[in-house]
Design a protein around this motif. Sequence first.
Motif, PDB file in Angstrom:
ATOM      1  N   VAL A  41       3.130  20.039 -10.974  1.00 37.56           N
ATOM      2  CA  VAL A  41       2.241  18.734 -11.136  1.00 37.56           C
ATOM      3  C   VAL A  41       1.399  18.194  -9.951  1.00 37.56           C
ATOM      4  O   VAL A  41       0.192  18.045 -10.152  1.00 37.56           O
ATOM      5  CB  VAL A  41       3.251  17.539 -11.339  1.00 37.56           C
ATOM      6  N   ILE A  42       2.021  18.338  -8.738  1.00 38.60           N
ATOM      7  CA  ILE A  42       1.174  17.853  -7.622  1.00 38.60           C
ATOM      8  C   ILE A  42       0.281  18.888  -7.046  1.00 38.60           C
ATOM      9  O   ILE A  42      -0.905  18.488  -7.034  1.00 38.60           O
ATOM     10  CB  ILE A  42       2.393  17.500  -6.505  1.00 38.60           C
ATOM     11  N   MET A  43       0.688  20.059  -6.752  1.00 39.82           N
ATOM     12  CA  MET A  43      -0.305  21.007  -6.196  1.00 39.82           C
ATOM     13  C   MET A  43      -1.540  21.331  -7.320  1.00 39.82           C
ATOM     14  O   MET A  43      -2.709  21.444  -6.816  1.00 39.82           O
ATOM     15  CB  MET A  43       0.315  22.375  -5.932  1.00 39.82           C
ATOM     16  N   PRO A  44      -1.481  21.224  -8.619  1.00 34.90           N
ATOM     17  CA  PRO A  44      -2.485  21.507  -9.305  1.00 34.90           C
ATOM     18  C   PRO A  44      -3.536  20.148  -9.288  1.00 34.90           C
ATOM     19  O   PRO A  44      -4.808  20.542  -9.346  1.00 34.90           O
ATOM     20  CB  PRO A  44      -2.158  21.594 -10.517  1.00 34.90           C
ATOM     21  N   ALA A  45      -3.257  19.071  -9.337  1.00 37.72           N
ATOM     22  CA  ALA A  45      -3.842  18.021  -8.967  1.00 37.72           C
ATOM     23  C   ALA A  45      -4.664  17.902  -7.577  1.00 37.72           C
ATOM     24  O   ALA A  45      -5.737  17.556  -7.617  1.00 37.72           O
ATOM     25  CB  ALA A  45      -2.916  16.567  -9.259  1.00 37.72           C
ATOM     26  N   VAL A  46      -3.601  18.322  -6.762  1.00 40.15           N
ATOM     27  CA  VAL A  46      -4.500  18.275  -5.574  1.00 40.15           C
ATOM     28  C   VAL A  46      -5.467  19.367  -5.132  1.00 40.15           C
ATOM     29  O   VAL A  46      -6.603  19.090  -4.880  1.00 40.15           O
ATOM     30  CB  VAL A  46      -3.553  18.426  -4.371  1.00 40.15           C
ATOM     31  N   THR A  47      -5.289  20.599  -5.715  1.00 43.86           N
ATOM     32  CA  THR A  47      -6.267  21.674  -5.889  1.00 43.86           C
ATOM     33  C   THR A  47      -7.354  21.426  -6.441  1.00 43.86           C
ATOM     34  O   THR A  47      -8.655  21.666  -6.199  1.00 43.86           O
ATOM     35  CB  THR A  47      -5.452  22.967  -6.372  1.00 43.86           C
ATOM     36  N   SER A  48      -7.214  20.660  -7.499  1.00 40.27           N
ATOM     37  CA  SER A  48      -8.328  20.321  -8.574  1.00 40.27           C
ATOM     38  C   SER A  48      -9.206  19.225  -7.836  1.00 40.27           C
ATOM     39  O   SER A  48     -10.517  19.418  -7.816  1.00 40.27           O
ATOM     40  CB  SER A  48      -8.057  19.702  -9.839  1.00 40.27           C
ATOM     41  N   ALA A  49      -8.649  18.256  -7.089  1.00 40.05           N
ATOM     42  CA  ALA A  49      -9.377  17.476  -6.537  1.00 40.05           C
ATOM     43  C   ALA A  49     -10.106  18.116  -5.259  1.00 40.05           C
ATOM     44  O   ALA A  49     -11.379  17.757  -5.044  1.00 40.05           O
ATOM     45  CB  ALA A  49      -8.557  16.223  -5.783  1.00 40.05           C
ATOM     46  N   GLN A  50      -9.515  18.871  -4.450  1.00 41.24           N
ATOM     47  CA  GLN A  50     -10.105  19.585  -3.629  1.00 41.24           C
ATOM     48  C   GLN A  50     -11.279  20.517  -4.140  1.00 41.24           C
ATOM     49  O   GLN A  50     -12.460  20.262  -3.506  1.00 41.24           O
ATOM     50  CB  GLN A  50      -9.178  20.516  -2.801  1.00 41.24           C
ATOM     51  N   ASP A  51     -11.209  21.043  -5.103  1.00 35.84           N
ATOM     52  CA  ASP A  51     -12.300  22.137  -5.705  1.00 35.84           C
ATOM     53  C   ASP A  51     -13.538  21.289  -6.234  1.00 35.84           C
ATOM     54  O   ASP A  51     -14.724  21.600  -6.186  1.00 35.84           O
ATOM     55  CB  ASP A  51     -11.769  22.836  -6.762  1.00 35.84           C
ATOM     56  N   SER A  52     -13.198  19.892  -6.623  1.00 35.38           N
ATOM     57  CA  SER A  52     -14.217  19.015  -7.111  1.00 35.38           C
ATOM     58  C   SER A  52     -14.927  17.767  -6.147  1.00 35.38           C
ATOM     59  O   SER A  52     -15.634  17.191  -6.440  1.00 35.38           O
ATOM     60  CB  SER A  52     -13.708  18.281  -8.529  1.00 35.38           C
ATOM     61  N   HIS A  53     -14.217  18.175  -4.909  1.00 36.18           N
ATOM     62  CA  HIS A  53     -14.669  17.387  -3.713  1.00 36.18           C
ATOM     63  C   HIS A  53     -14.340  15.937  -4.035  1.00 36.18           C
ATOM     64  O   HIS A  53     -14.928  14.916  -3.525  1.00 36.18           O
ATOM     65  CB  HIS A  53     -16.244  17.470  -3.471  1.00 36.18           C
ATOM     66  N   ASP A  54     -13.099  15.666  -4.726  1.00 37.09           N
ATOM     67  CA  ASP A  54     -12.635  14.210  -4.579  1.00 37.09           C
ATOM     68  C   ASP A  54     -11.745  14.162  -3.877  1.00 37.09           C
ATOM     69  O   ASP A  54     -11.237  15.164  -2.968  1.00 37.09           O
ATOM     70  CB  ASP A  54     -11.868  14.004  -6.251  1.00 37.09           C
ATOM     71  N   ASN A  55     -11.100  12.764  -3.662  1.00 37.09           N
ATOM     72  CA  ASN A  55     -10.443  12.412  -2.640  1.00 37.09           C
ATOM     73  C   ASN A  55      -9.037  12.919  -3.097  1.00 37.09           C
ATOM     74  O   ASN A  55      -8.189  12.942  -3.800  1.00 37.09           O
ATOM     75  CB  ASN A  55     -10.018  10.862  -2.691  1.00 37.09           C
ATOM     76  N   VAL A  56      -8.459  13.936  -1.889  1.00 37.83           N
ATOM     77  CA  VAL A  56      -7.225  14.727  -2.128  1.00 37.83           C
ATOM     78  C   VAL A  56      -6.180  13.711  -2.100  1.00 37.83           C
ATOM     79  O   VAL A  56      -5.016  13.840  -2.790  1.00 37.83           O
ATOM     80  CB  VAL A  56      -7.168  15.867  -1.285  1.00 37.83           C
ATOM     81  N   LEU A  62      -1.534  10.159  -7.508  1.00 39.16           N
ATOM     82  CA  LEU A  62      -1.484   9.960  -8.574  1.00 39.16           C
ATOM     83  C   LEU A  62      -0.567  11.232  -9.303  1.00 39.16           C
ATOM     84  O   LEU A  62       0.136  10.912 -10.054  1.00 39.16           O
ATOM     85  CB  LEU A  62      -2.767  10.138  -9.324  1.00 39.16           C
ATOM     86  N   ALA A  63      -0.382  12.236  -8.623  1.00 41.31           N
ATOM     87  CA  ALA A  63       0.463  13.467  -9.039  1.00 41.31           C
ATOM     88  C   ALA A  63       1.765  12.945  -8.920  1.00 41.31           C
ATOM     89  O   ALA A  63       2.754  13.440  -9.586  1.00 41.31           O
ATOM     90  CB  ALA A  63      -0.246  14.650  -8.491  1.00 41.31           C
TER      91      ALA A  63
END
Length: 156
Positions: A41-56, A62-63
Amino acid sequence: MLFGGVLGALQWLVVRERVPVPRKAWITANVGPALLAWLLVIMPAVTSAQDSHDNVSTAYLLAASQSLALGPLLGLSQSLVLRKVTRRWAWWIGANLASWLIVDAVVYLLSLWSKDLDLFTGDGSIVEVYVTLIATTPLTGRALLWVLAPSALGHK
């Protein structure tokens, strides 16, 4: 993992007063689901945010708040340990789910009343995440005492 380890150690101090559950088995039953929630749950959300340059940090908050799955995962994992000592072991799964749902609902309702509590919008703080996690303790603790009541002890 830290949350699962600390929760498991503290719960074991109560559990051991009622039933002879090995410390390692109980703590492992807590760390495993916490690790699963982190990885799935948490790592995929953080990785996705990092890849899209969103706020990690927003993705992490949220995760973590979405890891409502942790309640049932903990309940299921711990129930496998409790199954050997109490007839009420299956109730433990529902008690975990109910406590997490109640706490999340209260936090959500409080966030409608006060904009300072923004955990579910991603604007909250890590402190709010941990307060939410800790807030389940009185509910699950009470349920654990019921599951381990002397009248419920014994094999299935």
